[in-house]
Structures are given as C-alpha cells and as structure tokens.
Scaffold this motif. Structure first.
Motif, PDB file in Angstrom:
ATOM      1  N   PHE A 137       0.843  -1.191   0.000  1.00  0.00           N
ATOM      2  CA  PHE A 137       0.000   0.000   0.000  1.00  0.00           C
ATOM      3  C   PHE A 137       0.880   1.243   0.000  1.00  0.00           C
ATOM      4  O   PHE A 137       2.086   1.178   0.218  1.00  0.00           O
ATOM      5  N   HIS A 138       0.243   2.384  -0.220  1.00  0.00           N
ATOM      6  CA  HIS A 138       0.924   3.675  -0.159  1.00  0.00           C
ATOM      7  C   HIS A 138       0.524   4.335   1.154  1.00  0.00           C
ATOM      8  O   HIS A 138      -0.657   4.595   1.391  1.00  0.00           O
ATOM      9  N   ALA A 139       1.489   4.601   2.003  1.00  0.00           N
ATOM     10  CA  ALA A 139       1.219   5.147   3.333  1.00  0.00           C
ATOM     11  C   ALA A 139       0.439   6.454   3.264  1.00  0.00           C
ATOM     12  O   ALA A 139      -0.407   6.716   4.127  1.00  0.00           O
ATOM     13  N   ASP A 140       0.683   7.270   2.244  1.00  0.00           N
ATOM     14  CA  ASP A 140      -0.020   8.556   2.158  1.00  0.00           C
ATOM     15  C   ASP A 140      -1.506   8.387   1.830  1.00  0.00           C
ATOM     16  O   ASP A 140      -2.285   9.336   1.980  1.00  0.00           O
ATOM     17  N   GLU A 141      -1.929   7.187   1.442  1.00  0.00           N
ATOM     18  CA  GLU A 141      -3.331   6.926   1.136  1.00  0.00           C
ATOM     19  C   GLU A 141      -4.041   6.173   2.257  1.00  0.00           C
ATOM     20  O   GLU A 141      -5.239   5.943   2.188  1.00  0.00           O
ATOM     21  N   ALA A 142      -3.306   5.779   3.300  1.00  0.00           N
ATOM     22  CA  ALA A 142      -3.867   4.952   4.369  1.00  0.00           C
ATOM     23  C   ALA A 142      -4.445   5.799   5.499  1.00  0.00           C
ATOM     24  O   ALA A 142      -4.000   6.927   5.739  1.00  0.00           O
ATOM     25  N   ASP A 143      -5.418   5.222   6.186  1.00  0.00           N
ATOM     26  CA  ASP A 143      -6.018   5.862   7.352  1.00  0.00           C
ATOM     27  C   ASP A 143      -4.947   6.001   8.442  1.00  0.00           C
ATOM     28  O   ASP A 143      -4.270   5.019   8.775  1.00  0.00           O
ATOM     29  N   PRO A 144      -4.801   7.187   9.036  1.00  0.00           N
ATOM     30  CA  PRO A 144      -3.750   7.391  10.041  1.00  0.00           C
ATOM     31  C   PRO A 144      -3.881   6.479  11.275  1.00  0.00           C
ATOM     32  O   PRO A 144      -2.873   6.014  11.812  1.00  0.00           O
ATOM     33  N   THR A 145      -5.094   6.200  11.712  1.00  0.00           N
ATOM     34  CA  THR A 145      -5.289   5.310  12.870  1.00  0.00           C
ATOM     35  C   THR A 145      -4.827   3.912  12.527  1.00  0.00           C
ATOM     36  O   THR A 145      -4.139   3.249  13.312  1.00  0.00           O
ATOM     37  N   TRP A 146      -5.180   3.446  11.348  1.00  0.00           N
ATOM     38  CA  TRP A 146      -4.765   2.130  10.867  1.00  0.00           C
ATOM     39  C   TRP A 146      -3.246   2.040  10.794  1.00  0.00           C
ATOM     40  O   TRP A 146      -2.643   1.064  11.240  1.00  0.00           O
ATOM     41  N   LEU A 147      -2.617   3.079  10.246  1.00  0.00           N
ATOM     42  CA  LEU A 147      -1.160   3.098  10.140  1.00  0.00           C
ATOM     43  C   LEU A 147      -0.501   3.045  11.513  1.00  0.00           C
ATOM     44  O   LEU A 147       0.483   2.333  11.713  1.00  0.00           O
ATOM     45  N   ARG A 148      -1.037   3.795  12.473  1.00  0.00           N
ATOM     46  CA  ARG A 148      -0.486   3.829  13.820  1.00  0.00           C
ATOM     47  C   ARG A 148      -0.595   2.449  14.486  1.00  0.00           C
ATOM     48  O   ARG A 148       0.356   1.975  15.101  1.00  0.00           O
ATOM     49  N   GLN A 149      -1.755   1.806  14.337  1.00  0.00           N
ATOM     50  CA  GLN A 149      -1.936   0.466  14.910  1.00  0.00           C
ATOM     51  C   GLN A 149      -0.968  -0.522  14.270  1.00  0.00           C
ATOM     52  O   GLN A 149      -0.362  -1.346  14.954  1.00  0.00           O
TER      53      GLN A 149
END
Length: 137
Positions: free
Chosen positions: A100-112
């Motif tokens: 995936f592309h981090a800039d397109e991901a939900d921030p909460t999801w990325l943090r988890q």
C-alpha cells in the motif's frame, strides 16, 4: 544475529525436527517455551516489513516463506503451527501486510500497524496481540 529468509527457514526446520522428536502420542501441552523457541528462530521477522528491519518484502515475494515456515512447524507440532498461523492471517485480513501507499492509508490504521509490527520487530512477546486487539481493521 543477522537474519535472512533462508536462515530463518533453516532454524524453523531444526526446531520442527526437535518438536517432532519430543512429541508424545496423544495430546501434547503447548509450553510457553515452544513459543520462545519459535521466536528464537526469527520466524516473526518474516512478518516485519523490510522498512522496519524485518524480512517481509512484498506479498508476491514473502508469502511463500511464511507459509513454508508454518508448514515446517506443522510437521513438528501441528497444534503449535495452527496457533502460529493465526497472526499472519490476521495481518493479511487487516491489510497490515498489504502492498500500500502510506499517504493513502487511514492514520489510525497506520499507527496500529506500526505499533504492532514494531513489537514483532523488537522481539517483544507480541505474538497473538494482533488477533486480540479490537479495531485493528
């Protein structure tokens, strides 16, 4: 210790042989030591992205190694392999191992994702934590 996918698979195979030789007829308890032995092989690093210091390169390049490692463990102790297979499945379902592309991901999801995968990368006793957390999707 510097790990490679081949090295991890070699350590997993050695552990599987040991588990098979210790297996008794009938049900066998799953001692905590078995999980520590799996961790010592570097198995968990197969699920940690390369960018975070692990061995997971991409779905296309890394899935086979994870499946092979679980298969090796199953030859030594199928119950242990079943338990160990739950975390990769949870990580696939949540998309934590997706390309995936981090800039397109939900921030909460990325943090988890970063928190849990960081625990795996550190060698902490994180195995099973992804399956038990609510809201990991």
């Amino acid at each position: 210790m510097t790990l490679s996918t081949d090295g991890v698979l070699e350590y997993v195979e050695i552990l599987a042989h040991r588990l098979a030789s210790e297996r008794r007829s009938g049900a066998r308890d799953l001692p905590v030591d078995d999980f520590a032995a799996v961790a010592a092989t570097g198995f968990h690093q197969l699920l940690v992205p390369e960018a975070m210091g692990g061995l997971w390169a991409s779905t296309a390049r890394s899935t086979r190694a994870v499946a092979h490692a679980i298969s090796l463990i199953a030859a030594g102790d199928s119950s242990l392999a079943l338990i160990l297979s739950m975390e990769p499945v949870a990580m696939f379902v949540t998309g934590w191992l997706a390309d995936f592309h981090a800039d397109e991901a939900d921030p909460t999801w990325l943090r988890q994702r970063e928190e849990f995968v960081g625990l795996l990368a550190s060698g902490a006793d994180a195995w099973g934590g992804g399956c038990s957390r609510s809201g990991t999707g």
